[in-house]
Design an enzyme around this catalytic site. Structure first.
Site, PDB file in Angstrom:
ATOM      1  N   HIS A   1       0.812  -1.217   0.000  1.00  0.00           N
ATOM      2  CA  HIS A   1       0.000   0.000   0.000  1.00  0.00           C
ATOM      3  C   HIS A   1       0.843   1.264   0.000  1.00  0.00           C
ATOM      4  O   HIS A   1       0.414   2.302  -0.474  1.00  0.00           O
ATOM      5  CB  HIS A   1      -1.006  -0.035   1.151  1.00  0.00           C
TER       6      HIS A   1
ATOM      7  N   GLU B   1     -11.510 -10.650  -5.846  1.00  0.00           N
ATOM      8  CA  GLU B   1     -10.119 -10.685  -5.375  1.00  0.00           C
ATOM      9  C   GLU B   1      -9.678 -12.081  -4.987  1.00  0.00           C
ATOM     10  O   GLU B   1      -8.520 -12.288  -4.637  1.00  0.00           O
ATOM     11  CB  GLU B   1      -9.960  -9.793  -4.137  1.00  0.00           C
TER      12      GLU B   1
ATOM     13  N   ASP C   1      -4.834  -8.510  -5.061  1.00  0.00           N
ATOM     14  CA  ASP C   1      -5.138  -9.654  -4.209  1.00  0.00           C
ATOM     15  C   ASP C   1      -5.453 -10.896  -5.037  1.00  0.00           C
ATOM     16  O   ASP C   1      -5.106 -12.009  -4.636  1.00  0.00           O
ATOM     17  CB  ASP C   1      -6.304  -9.329  -3.264  1.00  0.00           C
TER      18      ASP C   1
ATOM     19  N   CYS D   1      -9.737  -2.701 -10.781  1.00  0.00           N
ATOM     20  CA  CYS D   1      -9.250  -1.593  -9.960  1.00  0.00           C
ATOM     21  C   CYS D   1      -7.895  -1.922  -9.330  1.00  0.00           C
ATOM     22  O   CYS D   1      -7.340  -1.111  -8.603  1.00  0.00           O
ATOM     23  CB  CYS D   1     -10.256  -1.204  -8.892  1.00  0.00           C
TER      24      CYS D   1
HETATM   25  C1  PEP Z   1      -6.629  -5.248  -5.098  1.00  0.00           C
HETATM   26  O1  PEP Z   1      -6.480  -6.158  -4.274  1.00  0.00           O
HETATM   27  O2  PEP Z   1      -6.332  -5.355  -6.310  1.00  0.00           O
HETATM   28  C2  PEP Z   1      -7.188  -3.954  -4.679  1.00  0.00           C
HETATM   29  C3  PEP Z   1      -7.493  -3.019  -5.549  1.00  0.00           C
HETATM   30  O3  PEP Z   1      -7.326  -3.744  -3.339  1.00  0.00           O
HETATM   31  P1  PEP Z   1      -6.103  -3.403  -2.348  1.00  0.00           P
HETATM   32  O4  PEP Z   1      -4.882  -3.176  -3.193  1.00  0.00           O
HETATM   33  O5  PEP Z   1      -6.509  -2.195  -1.575  1.00  0.00           O
HETATM   34  O6  PEP Z   1      -6.028  -4.630  -1.521  1.00  0.00           O
HETATM   35 MG    MG Z   2      -7.420  -5.991  -2.334  1.00  0.00          MG
END
Ligand code: PEP
Ligand code: MG
Length: 559
Positions: free
Chosen positions: A188, A430, A454, A501
């Site tokens: 993140h 995911e 994920d 996303c």
């Molecule tokens: C993902 O897992 O691709 C996602 C967009 O969520 P995060 O990266 O916040 O886990």
């Molecule tokens: Mg995710």
């Protein structure tokens, strides 16, 4: 000149002095003091400093988020000066001859335990507050700067690793680049760096030595090279590269206001991923068509206690109003795994990525979920809202979440509070379970948003945080790409739309494949909008998705 190689995770060239992140230490030294008067004085100085800091934070919060947000810091000010708290510290210093750090730490523990043992949930939540206030006083006593950067000039910020909550609290105007010893491209912190357009390098390991602090360096976020004490030639070369990137950026600027249409007339929506209301500015500057993922957990990460319904409502309303009628998809709380929050008091798990996280946590602690859903539906009156649930594996989870949405709407109606009846409800895909079961899940929701970060982690059984796994964590793996195609096909067969996303949405090597698969939306970090628009406009989608996937499969297999 020293060159250190890491992994570039956010493009751009940052030039400036290296500076090491100061983390508030929790290691408390304990010793007996002789001059208890002087020690008490030392505590009082730190207490005054903490009260002043909190006053400044309250003012900042008032200006940015209103009176209610400011109140949190004002409450902390009161706690720092609370008479019982102060007397307990005085007793430890004066009678037990403890040093101030030990006295504050033990008092914090005593008060936190006392609050946690109370029946009232509001009072229980004060345990986190007293710890937070005490940590601030301790940081001052230990000479540790809260917030991480005590430099007057902007710096290249180096750290062993940075938690999302640490990154978000940093003063971004002071940061020319991030360099971390650990971390990975889909962590993140890397995602935040890309959102903020700050060059970042992760995984430099122990090559990053403390004695480099203060020395001039250049971080190249596209190659992952960090050069300490660059010689003249290297400096000139990298500065030229920076200029080149800026020139390219100016070229991309000409694409603002243009459509995302391929050469053969296919259109795709390009939306943005954000983590806070402040990021909307970057969405507008980069001409994003909407928000495809608002990671709402950053509101929780940025707070020392549960954000209230009103605080959340204010944040969501602000994003919806600022986006002025454009679609905004807010993801419900996705806490757990790498995003841990102390005040949630989650039990320690051996395997948090597969543990009590995201929707699982929300369904297990519905009081937290309900507060968020109420805030979301209240905000829905101010724009075009979509809500999506993360980490889904089963149809029953979606049904239970939707039932809570219905209950929240019924309550709001009963209370005469306005909300929109047109809120789209979607889920993130995911997990392999959700992808494989997407034909059935599609009958429950209005849209799918594929979280490839994920989905890759769970499909390949590869920890996204573990930089050592390097080439094993590869979203180009045929299994991941075939699952994406399956999800899109199942969405369309059932009359709903599908987007991506995860970070893979911005991968220009796959834009043609995604268009051929018929994805309806790609949601990317704001700075990726214009390069992606450029790629879409250059693409002709005559090749079939099957053919393109077969080529990618062959490339992957031949590695
Ligand atoms: C993902 O897992 O691709 C996602 C967009 O969520 P995060 O990266 O916040 O886990
Ligand atoms: Mg995710």
């Amino acid at each position: 000149m020293i060159t250190i190689q890491g992994k570039g995770v956010s493009a751009g060239v940052g030039v400036g002095p290296l500076y090491y992140y100061r983390r508030a230490t929790t290691e408390i030294k304990r010793y007996t003091v002789e001059d208890t008067g002087a020690e008490w004085h030392r505590f009082k100085g730190a207490q005054t400093g903490a009260v002043e800091q909190l006053g400044q934070l309250a003012e900042q919060a008032r200006a940015e988020a209103g009176d209610e947000a400011a109140m949190l810091f004002e409450t902390h000010q009161m706690m720092a000066e609370d008479l019982d708290y102060e007397e307990a510290i005085e007793d430890r210093i004066t009678n037990q001859k403890m040093n101030a750090e030990a006295a504050v730490a033990d008092t914090a523990e005593q008060f936190a335990e006392m609050f946690a043992a109370m029946d009232d949930s509001y009072m229980q939540a004060r345990a986190a507050d007293v710890k937070d206030v005490s940590q601030r006083i301790l940081s001052i006593l230990c000479g540790v700067v809260q917030g991480g950067i005590a430099s007057d000039v902007p710096v290249l910020l180096a750290a062993d690793d940075l938690a999302p909550s640490e990154t978000i609290q940093l003063d971004k105007t002071k940061i020319l680049g991030f360099i971390t010893a650990g971390g990975s491209g889909s962590s993140h912190t890397a995602i935040l760096a890309r959102t903020m357009g700050i060059p970042a390098i992760v995984g430099v390991g122990d090559a990053l030595k403390p004695e480099y602090e203060g020395r001039q360096a250049i971080a190249d976020g596209s190659t992952g090279a960090l050069v300490v004490d660059p010689d003249d030639d290297t400096r000139a070369r990298l500065l030229k590269k920076r200029e080149e990137q800026q020139r390219l950026q100016r070229l991309l600027e000409t694409l603002k206001g243009q459509t995302n249409v391929t050469k053969d007339g296919k259109t795709i929506r390009i939306y943005c991923n954000i983590g806070s209301p402040e990021d909307v500015h970057a969405v507008q500057v980069n001409d994003g068509g909407g928000i495809g993922l608002f990671r709402s957990e950053f509101l929780y990460l940025n707070s020392s206690t549960f954000p209230t319904e009103d605080e959340q409502y204010a944040a969501y309303k602000q994003v919806l109003s600022d986006m002025d009628g454009k679609e905004v998809i807010i993801r419900t709380l996705d806490i757990g795994a790498d995003k841990q929050i102390g005040y949630f008091d989650l039990p320690k798990e051996d395997n948090p990525a597969m543990g009590m996280r995201a929707l699982r946590l929300c369904l297990t602690r519905p009081e937290i979920f309900r507060t968020q859903l109420r805030a979301l539906f209240r905000a829905s009156a101010y724009g075009k809202l979509g809500i999506m649930f993360p980490m889904v594996t089963s149809v029953w989870e979606v049904r239970e979440a939707k039932k809570l949405c219905e209950e929240v709407k019924r309550d709001l109606k009963h209370e005469g509070i306005p909300y929109s009846e047109d809120v789209q409800i979607g889920i993130m895909i995911e997990t392999p379970a959700a992808a494989v079961n997407s034909d059935r899940l599609a009958k429950e929701v209005d849209f799918f948003s594929i979280g490839t970060n994920d989905l890759t982690q769970y499909t390949l059984a590869c920890d996204r945080q573990n930089n050592d796994l390097g080439r094993f964590y590869d979203p180009h793996h045929p299994a991941v790409l075939r699952l994406i195609k399956l999800v899109v096909d199942n969405a369309h067969k059932n009359g709903i739309w599908a987007g991506i996303c995860g970070e893979l949405g911005a991968d220009l090597a796959l834009t043609e494949t995604f268009l051929a698969m018929g994805l309806d939306e790609l949601s990317v970090t704001p700075r990726a909008v214009l390069p992606l628009r450029n790629a879409v406009r250059m693409t002709d989608t005559r090749e079939s998705a099957e053919r393109l996937l077969a080529e990618l499969d062959a490339d992957y297999t031949a590695r």
